[in-house]
Design an enzyme around this catalytic site. Structure first.
Site, PDB file in Angstrom:
ATOM      1  N   ARG A  27     -41.694 -31.305  46.125  1.00 14.44           N
ATOM      2  CA  ARG A  27     -41.016 -32.554  46.468  1.00 14.44           C
ATOM      3  C   ARG A  27     -42.072 -33.567  46.896  1.00 14.44           C
ATOM      4  NH1 ARG A  27     -35.647 -32.201  49.869  1.00 14.44           N
ATOM      5  NH2 ARG A  27     -35.279 -34.077  48.669  1.00 14.44           N
TER       6      ARG A  27
ATOM      7  N   GLN B 202     -41.530 -36.611  41.473  1.00 14.34           N
ATOM      8  CA  GLN B 202     -40.131 -36.995  41.597  1.00 14.34           C
ATOM      9  C   GLN B 202     -39.392 -37.013  40.262  1.00 14.34           C
ATOM     10  OE1 GLN B 202     -39.625 -40.756  43.579  1.00 14.34           O
ATOM     11  NE2 GLN B 202     -37.592 -40.221  44.321  1.00 14.34           N
TER      12      GLN B 202
ATOM     13  N   ASP C 187     -38.276 -33.517  39.263  1.00  8.41           N
ATOM     14  CA  ASP C 187     -37.533 -32.768  40.273  1.00  8.41           C
ATOM     15  C   ASP C 187     -36.106 -32.496  39.794  1.00  8.41           C
ATOM     16  OD1 ASP C 187     -36.437 -31.629  42.503  1.00  8.41           O
ATOM     17  OD2 ASP C 187     -36.925 -33.271  43.868  1.00  8.41           O
TER      18      ASP C 187
ATOM     19  N   SER D 158     -33.247 -31.903  42.416  1.00  7.40           N
ATOM     20  CA  SER D 158     -32.639 -33.121  42.961  1.00  7.40           C
ATOM     21  C   SER D 158     -31.713 -33.782  41.956  1.00  7.40           C
ATOM     22  CB  SER D 158     -33.733 -34.102  43.393  1.00  7.40           C
ATOM     23  OG  SER D 158     -34.445 -33.614  44.509  1.00  7.40           O
TER      24      SER D 158
ATOM     25  N   TYR E 168     -37.301 -29.119  52.649  1.00  5.24           N
ATOM     26  CA  TYR E 168     -35.963 -28.569  52.786  1.00  5.24           C
ATOM     27  C   TYR E 168     -35.758 -28.030  54.195  1.00  5.24           C
ATOM     28  CZ  TYR E 168     -35.626 -28.790  47.698  1.00  5.24           C
ATOM     29  OH  TYR E 168     -35.591 -29.224  46.390  1.00  5.24           O
TER      30      TYR E 168
END
Length: 379
Positions: A122, A127, A130, A133, A228
């Site tokens: 992360r 991004q 990811d 997500s 997380y």
């Protein structure tokens, strides 16, 4: 570089690893794309759409697996699919490495270089790759729609000649990507929304989507790998239950999203809390496949307990497969551009933090220490 797109074999998995638009961009970049017949049908992308952008559609899955350098998947491969792979193939997909390290070991034994999308770090640079997500965003959205379907009242406030109907009260537990999208969606539907998370730093994000943040002083570190939330002590867990007891009692809808990678989901909603809720209330448990955040949760089933409907939601992104596939395909395209040079050769640079983090197996070895640790624990 020959890239294969497999038809998913897991029950209920309607997503596909690449969509035609993404295939077109990869073909233009010099990739040769082979697609298993029917791979995109569950997400409403027919074989003809892949042929139209330059992909080759292949009927025989064994021939596909034997003809490619890189295999792209959504769900983890089953044993038959692993056996089809030739030595040296690169596999990219959701591999669930911490919950099923034996699958990773078999991939290593088969000399497969495997990249797990769950292990993408992360970071700002990663991004666009990811996939956790991108898919969690859709799960949070769909969770609210499921709650609205099961709730025997409306979400928005409504003033009519027959009187005023109060808005539904929605409580979201866990303010990660799924939780924040759930907050935003519930607000758009007109509900009054509260959210709780053990990470106090997400307060501003919760407020930015129109929800009220339930605050609780937590003395221990609650942020684990990759940002997380991590498991907390029994004392802190007891205090969490005390903090949530009253908001859960008042809520019409509770959406739980708390997950700890490689471990059983934390219990956030107890039997006593459910007994205190109003009849007709709804809980949507997005951690059902990890054991659930809620008492009585059963993965893939709806359970009614004391008049409360508990939805054991699993694989919600697959229920919006068209958009989920589009987003996942973009994640994979970005990773492929990092993994393969413009000249078409592999760039297995494990000095790159993204490739190093995501690679589970290479040259017959398990590379990820967390996966090794999981394998030892499971013996």
């Amino acid at each position: 570089m020959r890239v294969g797109i497999a038809k998913e074999s897991e029950l209920g998995e309607a997503r596909v690893a690449l969509v035609p638009d993404t295939v077109a961009r990869l073909v233009k970049a010099g990739f040769e794309i082979l697609v298993e017949t029917g791979a995109g049908s569950g997400a409403n992308f027919p074989d003809a759409a892949y042929r139209a952008v330059g992909a080759t559609v292949i009927d025989d899955p064994y021939h596909l697996y034997q003809s490619i350098d890189i295999l792209l998947k959504v769900a983890p491969p089953n044993e038959e699919e692993i056996d089809r792979l030739k030595s040296g193939t690169i596999l990219i997909g959701f591999l669930d490495p911490l919950n099923d390290p034996y699958r990773v070991k078999k991939l290593a034994d088969r000399q497969i270089t495997a990249f797990s999308m769950e292990l993408i770090p992360r970071s700002s640079r990663a991004q666009s790759m990811d996939a956790l997500s991108s898919q969690a965003n859709l799960a949070g959205y769909k969770a609210v729609l499921l709650a609205a379907v099961h709730l025997p009242k409306m979400f928005p406030m409504m003033t009519t000649a027959a009187g005023t109907i109060a808005p539904a009260k929605v409580l979201v537990l866990g303010a990660g990507v799924a939780g924040l999208q759930a907050c935003a969606t519930a607000r758009r539907l007109g509900a009054v929304v509260e959210a709780f998370d053990i990470r106090p730093q997400v307060k501003e994000e919760v407020q930015s989507v129109g929800a009220k943040f339930i605050e609780m002083a937590i003395e221990e570190d609650t942020v684990g790998d990759n940002g997380y939330a991590k498991q907390v002590s029994s004392n802190t867990q007891e205090r969490i239950w005390q903090t949530l007891a009253e908001p859960i009692k008042k809520a019409d809808v509770v959406i739980t999203t708390a997950r700890v990678p490689g471990k059983q989901a934390p219990r956030l909603v107890t039997e006593e809390m459910i007994a205190s809720m109003k009849p007709g209330s709804v809980i949507v448990d997005l951690a059902a496949d990890q054991g659930g955040n809620c008492a009585y949760t059963s993965a893939g089933r709806n359970v009614i307990q004391n008049g409360v409907t508990i939805v054991g939601a699993t694989n919600l992104p697959a229920t919006v497969a068209t958009n989920a596939s589009q987003m996942y395909a973009k994640n994979l395209q970005t990773l492929l551009n990092l993994l393969v040079t413009k000249e078409g050769s592999l760039n297995l640079d494990f000095g790159d933090d993204i490739l190093d983090s995501a690679c589970c197996t290479h040259a017959g070895e398990i590379r990820n220490q967390r996966v090794k640790d999981s394998l030892v624990v499971s013996v």
